[in-house]
Design an enzyme around this catalytic site. Structure first.
Site, PDB file in Angstrom:
ATOM      1  N   GLY A 217      56.435  92.256  58.983  1.00 30.59           N
ATOM      2  CA  GLY A 217      55.541  91.598  59.916  1.00 30.59           C
ATOM      3  C   GLY A 217      55.660  90.082  59.829  1.00 30.59           C
ATOM      4  CB  SER A 218      53.207  87.444  60.563  1.00 33.43           C
ATOM      5  OG  SER A 218      52.987  87.831  61.902  1.00 33.43           O
ATOM      6  CB  THR A 219      55.349  88.108  55.199  1.00 28.06           C
ATOM      7  OG1 THR A 219      56.041  89.350  55.358  1.00 28.06           O
ATOM      8  CG2 THR A 219      53.881  88.371  54.911  1.00 28.06           C
ATOM      9  CE  LYS A 221      54.894  85.568  63.363  1.00 25.48           C
ATOM     10  NZ  LYS A 221      53.487  85.554  63.800  1.00 25.48           N
TER      11      LYS A 221
END
Length: 487
Positions: A217-219, A221
């Site tokens: 997920g957004s980790t 990013k």
């Protein structure tokens, strides 16, 4: 010699040759494989008949062999078994070995080449063979904090020392007690094992390094942001951040969490996009950078590596030649991006250590029965995924996430924490995975941590990394800071 006698002689000679060849094959060529075969109960009898070395944390034995009055001579004993099972594994007369019990078996049992002279001395003196002690890198305080904070939530926690690669904590939940499989009554061991196999959510699975990998997920990013910095962007670079991002070649659009708007002007800085975890900004950034740039960055952080710490680690995976739409989704840690919690802890550790990623390891020192050092692990640089300047800039951006972004639940009074939240969709009807990765203190890190709660860890209500995973990471970081201050 008449014909019948000659024929019988040839047959007998052939049989003798066959017996000699078979015996030679079994005793010489196949001996190693037969001894290593988990079904070879005689090997286990022989191993149990000698003193197996202890496994040590903070100078205290957490696993040892206690003398018993039965044919096996020694009983493998586990102190705080559920606390350390993700690392120690089990040692069973029925099901063999896992974890450190398996990876360091020759040292623990005393049969390793490194212990040859010790065995020779024992033979001359008539002393009983004794295995070596294996001292782990774990911090008991950090391990306990991770265990307590995770509780009965389904997931895993990994903590690393960024400057060395030492694994300070490795916890997975649900867990099990290795003592249940170490008994000498096979019927009881079998029953216990079948119970574990039938327990929902798989307590025998080490979610920290093995089993199914997770969409980060957004980790992820952080990886995309690192790639952008390496390509010439900086924290103030403007990104396209619409409410909905059209995905080329599809009729689908990418939105933000909860349908939120990132910017009224459809533009925002890289730092702000990371701070509030704007999907559309990072999706557009990923397409602009191109997948090859992001892929190289991820591989520099360890994606695809066949790691041994010395426990075998399931390699994290990246999509193969994604198109533009798939690149956008991959840039926010979705589509076919998969990672272990250890991998995400390595991303945090690489950023924390001024862009230098140290190879993670679990075994600090091995000592023989006389406490002489047999082996010691020296810290080793695994890769350099970022420049010092880029790592410092990304660190400052991650501090913004915790100070005034999606990761405020990781705040610690008087300590600057750098972090990133993640809420990863699973592509099914189950709840998303809740993530947090980070390190502290931001200006001189002593610990990097990754937390994942599988499908929300069994929690109800809103499932986000900031709400559920960040508080766990905070408690682990606090324990590491306290341990560092007391050392």
């Amino acid at each position: 010699m008449n014909e019948p006698v000659r024929r019988i002689s040839v047959v007998v000679l052939t049989m003798f040759l066959a017996l000699m060849i078979a015996a030679s094959y079994i005793q010489v060529i196949a001996a190693g494989d037969l001894n290593a075969d988990a079904r070879n109960v005689r090997t286990l009898y022989r191993e149990y008949g000698t003193f197996r070395g202890p496994i040590v944390v903070d100078g205290q034995s957490i696993v040892w062999s206690a003398p018993v009055d039965d044919p096996f001579n020694y009983q493998r004993t586990y102190a705080d078994g559920p606390l350390y099972s993700a690392v120690t594994g089990y040692y069973s007369i029925v099901y063999g070995r896992t974890g450190i019990e398996q990876s360091e078996n020759e040292l623990l049992s005393g049969t390793a080449d490194e212990l040859f002279w010790t065995r020779l001395g024992n033979l001359v003196s008539g002393e009983t063979q004794r295995g070596a002690s294996v001292e782990l890198t774990l911090s008991g305080a950090v391990q306990q904090a991770a265990f307590d904070a995770l509780g009965d939530q389904i997931g895993a926690v990994v903590a690393l020392d960024p400057s060395t690669g030492k694994v300070l904590a490795m916890v997975t939940s649900p867990t099990f007690d290795p003592a249940d499989l170490a008994g000498h009554t096979t019927s009881v061991v079998n029953e216990n094992y079948q119970t574990l196999l039938g327990t929902p959510d798989g307590p025998l699975v080490n979610r920290a390094i093995a089993g199914d990998t997770y969409p980060p997920g957004s980790t992820f990013k952080l990886v995309t942001a690192a790639a952008a910095l390496g390509a010439g962007y900086d924290a103030e670079s403007e990104l396209y951040a619409p409410d909905e991002l059209a995905l080329p070649g599809t009729s689908v659009t990418m939105g933000n969490y909860g349908g939120a708007s990132c910017s009224s002007t459809e533009s925002m800085t890289l730092a702000d996009a990371l701070r509030i975890s704007c999907n559309t900004a990072f999706g557009s950034l990923g397409m602009k950078l191109g997948w090859s740039v992001i892929e190289r960055q991820a591989e520099a952080f360890g994606w695809g590596e066949q790691l041994s710490i010395p426990l075998a680690v399931t390699p994290s995976r990246l999509p193969d030649d994604p198109d533009q739409a798939q690149t956008a989704m991959s840039s926010i840690g979705q589509y076919d991006v998969r990672a272990t919690p250890l991998q995400m802890a390595m991303v945090a550790a690489g950023i924390a250590n001024d862009g230098e990623l140290m190879r993670p390891y679990l075994v600090e020192t091995v000592r023989d029965a006389d406490l002489r050092v047999v082996e010691t692990t020296e810290p080793e640089v695994m890769s350099t995924p970022m420049t010092v300047a880029d790592a410092n800039e990304l660190t400052a951006m991650m501090v913004g996430v915790v100070d005034a972004g999606s990761g405020t639940n990781a705040q610690i009074s008087g300590v600057e924490v750098a972090g990133k939240t993640g809420t990863a969709e699973t592509g099914n009807d189950l709840d998303p995975h809740a993530w947090f990765v980070g390190f502290a203190p931001a200006d001189d890190p002593v610990v990097a941590v990754a937390v994942v709660l599988e499908n929300g860890g069994g929690n109800t209500g809103t499932i986000t990394g900031g709400r559920l995973a960040a508080p766990i990471a905070r408690q682990v970081i606090e324990a590491a800071l306290a341990a560092q201050g007391g050392s």
